[in-house]
Design an enzyme around this catalytic site. Structure first.
Site, PDB file in Angstrom:
ATOM      1  N   LYS A  28       0.851  -1.202   0.000  1.00  0.00           N
ATOM      2  CA  LYS A  28       0.000   0.000   0.000  1.00  0.00           C
ATOM      3  C   LYS A  28       0.880   1.242   0.000  1.00  0.00           C
ATOM      4  CE  LYS A  28      -3.996   1.856   2.576  1.00  0.00           C
ATOM      5  NZ  LYS A  28      -4.856   1.650   3.778  1.00  0.00           N
ATOM      6  N   SER A 103      -9.637   1.198   2.519  1.00  0.00           N
ATOM      7  CA  SER A 103      -8.836   2.041   1.656  1.00  0.00           C
ATOM      8  C   SER A 103      -7.692   1.297   0.962  1.00  0.00           C
ATOM      9  CB  SER A 103      -8.260   3.196   2.487  1.00  0.00           C
ATOM     10  OG  SER A 103      -7.375   2.708   3.477  1.00  0.00           O
ATOM     11  N   SER A 127      -9.758  -1.087   6.685  1.00  0.00           N
ATOM     12  CA  SER A 127      -9.156  -0.921   5.360  1.00  0.00           C
ATOM     13  C   SER A 127      -8.384  -2.119   4.820  1.00  0.00           C
ATOM     14  CB  SER A 127      -8.261   0.313   5.334  1.00  0.00           C
ATOM     15  OG  SER A 127      -9.076   1.444   5.210  1.00  0.00           O
TER      16      SER A 127
HETATM   17  N1  GLN Z   1     -13.394   3.431   5.905  1.00  0.00           N
HETATM   18  C1  GLN Z   1     -12.724   3.807   7.103  1.00  0.00           C
HETATM   19  C2  GLN Z   1     -12.325   5.259   7.021  1.00  0.00           C
HETATM   20  O1  GLN Z   1     -12.580   5.832   6.033  1.00  0.00           O
HETATM   21  C3  GLN Z   1     -11.541   2.945   7.345  1.00  0.00           C
HETATM   22  C4  GLN Z   1     -10.317   3.410   6.689  1.00  0.00           C
HETATM   23  C5  GLN Z   1      -9.077   2.676   7.124  1.00  0.00           C
HETATM   24  O2  GLN Z   1      -9.127   1.641   7.783  1.00  0.00           O
HETATM   25  N2  GLN Z   1      -7.936   3.271   6.778  1.00  0.00           N
HETATM   26  O3  GLN Z   1     -11.773   5.818   7.912  1.00  0.00           O
END
Ligand code: GLN
Length: 422
Positions: A28, A103, A127
């Site tokens: 990532k 994400s 994410s």
């Molecule tokens: N969807 C969640 C957010 O937008 C989780 C994102 C994540 O785990 N980085 O914060």
């Protein structure tokens, strides 16, 4: 690469021998790679090249892995679809025309598309697990403190962990073995993973396993998703597991608490991007305030700006007790509920996501709807616990994930149980 999986596809060769020799890994793009651009999916860091490797990257290199690229992601990890990336959305290889989840969407898509054997993502509120579920692969969110965050660009540091993706549970476990363990450079790490042997836990033996099913995590979920979830649970039952219903009353407040905490931490973490110390510099020539404002206005996308504004508000004098402190109280309550439920169950099971993958573009204008889609994943981050998402099947041809949550540092139990399914 029609799917737009990688932001940078430079190869980085690891050592010749090691447990990951000959295996390819996607990373990532919020995990620092020395000499290779690390953008966080943002215009703000479009040209940022870190001078050092994240601890997990050094470990991968030592283990003989070949890094094949830096994977697309929602900007700074803020999203559930990978559509907030400055570099454009990623298509879902398992369900073309749909989002890969987020994400860490590029990481999951890389594994699903066969562009990499394995991948690393980060999970602040789901994410790793959400994109694993949406792309039909396996993803693990480790216990807070199992994996070093040194070199992970921070979004919500009290919540996040780096976690592995694989096509099988065994693959993801093998990668977890390499990255788990204490690190002098991250004081929040613990020694529990130092001598880990997660890969040997992938026996698929669920005989006698006690599964708790939190009723609150099924409420409001899509019917097809729930049906697929029960089918997968049936498979575990056929293999000797038992299940009973449990209740986690506090989780109805988890999404609100998570977003207050995550946005507050984000507003503070992202203050460093001022175009001087870090990040995109504007060509504004006014005073410091104007130059700073222009750099941030140009460098950040809408979702990131929304979160910085809301987080700053929640932390401001007069509102701190009303929002931030209350959210911390809710966090303690969520932790307590999980501890109680796990005192009578080895693992807790639910659908990973209450909905199947959205069509590309479908959810862009409705942030609240997206925040609610995190209902089953964010409680786990609030409780600092480990979880795995494993493919449960499909509904209308779209992948559905099963989430298993376990006690702190009991990743082996999750791996053993999940390996009965994939
Ligand atoms: N969807 C969640 C957010 O937008 C989780 C994102 C994540 O785990 N980085 O914060």
């Amino acid at each position: 690469m029609a799917e737009n999986i990688f932001i940078t596809d430079e190869r980085i060769e690891g050592a010749e021998d090691g447990p990951l020799a000959g295996r390819t890994v996607a990373i990532k793009d919020n995990i620092s790679t020395e000499g290779v651009r690390t953008t966080c999916g943002s215009r703000m860091l479009e040209d940022y090249v870190p001078p050092y490797d994240a601890t997990v990257v050094s470990l991968l290199k030592d283990a003989g892995a070949t890094i094949v690229g830096k994977a697309n992601m929602d900007e700074f990890g803020m999203g559930t679809t990978t559509e907030t990336s400055f570099f454009g959305p990623t298509d879902n290889p398992a369900a073309p025309g749909h989002v890969p989840g987020g994400s860490s969407g590029g990481s999951a898509a890389a594994v699903a598309a066969g562009e990499a054997d394995l991948a690393l993502g980060s999970d602040t509120g789901g994410s790793v697990r959400c994109p694993a579920a949406f792309c039909g692969v396996v993803g693990i969110k480790p216990t807070y403190g199992l994996v070093s965050r040194y070199g992970l660009v921070a979004y919500g540091n009290s919540l996040e962990q780096i976690g592995p993706f694989g096509e099988s549970v065994e693959d993801a476990a093998r990668l977890l073995d390499v990255i788990a363990g204490s690190d002098d450079r991250d004081a929040t790490t613990r020694t529990e993973g130092d001598d880990s042997n997660y890969v040997d836990a992938a026996t698929g033996d669920v005989d006698g396993l006690r599964i708790g099913v939190p009723t609150e995590l099924l409420e409001g979920a899509d019917e097809g998703v729930v049906e697929t979830f029960w089918d997968a649970l049936g498979t575990l039952e056929d293999r000797g597991a038992t299940y009973h219903e449990v209740s986690l009353p506090s989780v109805e407040h988890a999404v609100e608490a998570y977003y207050v905490i995550a946005m507050s931490e984000a507003s503070s973490n992202l203050a460093r991007y001022d175009g001087v110390r870090y990040g995109h510099a504007s060509d504004a020539t006014g005073n410091w305030n104007e130059t700073f404002a222009r750099a941030r206005e140009e460098g950040f996308g809408d979702e990131v700006k929304r979160r910085i504004l809301l987080g700053t508000y929640a932390l401001s004098a007069g509102y701190h007790d009303k929002y931030y402190k209350k959210a911390q109280d809710a966090r303690a309550w969520v932790k307590q509920d999980f501890d109680e439920a796990l005192s009578e169950a080895d693992v807790l099971a639910s659908p990973t996501m209450p909905v199947p993958p959205f069509e590309l573009g479908e959810s862009l204008d409705d942030p609240l709807q997206l925040y609610l889609a995190d209902a089953n994943t964010v409680p786990v981050n609030l409780a600092d616990l480990p979880a795995i998402s494993v493919p449960a099947g499909e509904t209308n041809g779209l992948p559905v994930g099963l989430q298993l949550v376990g006690p702190a540092f009991e990743e082996s139990v999750l791996i053993r149980a999940a390996s009965a399914l994939a």
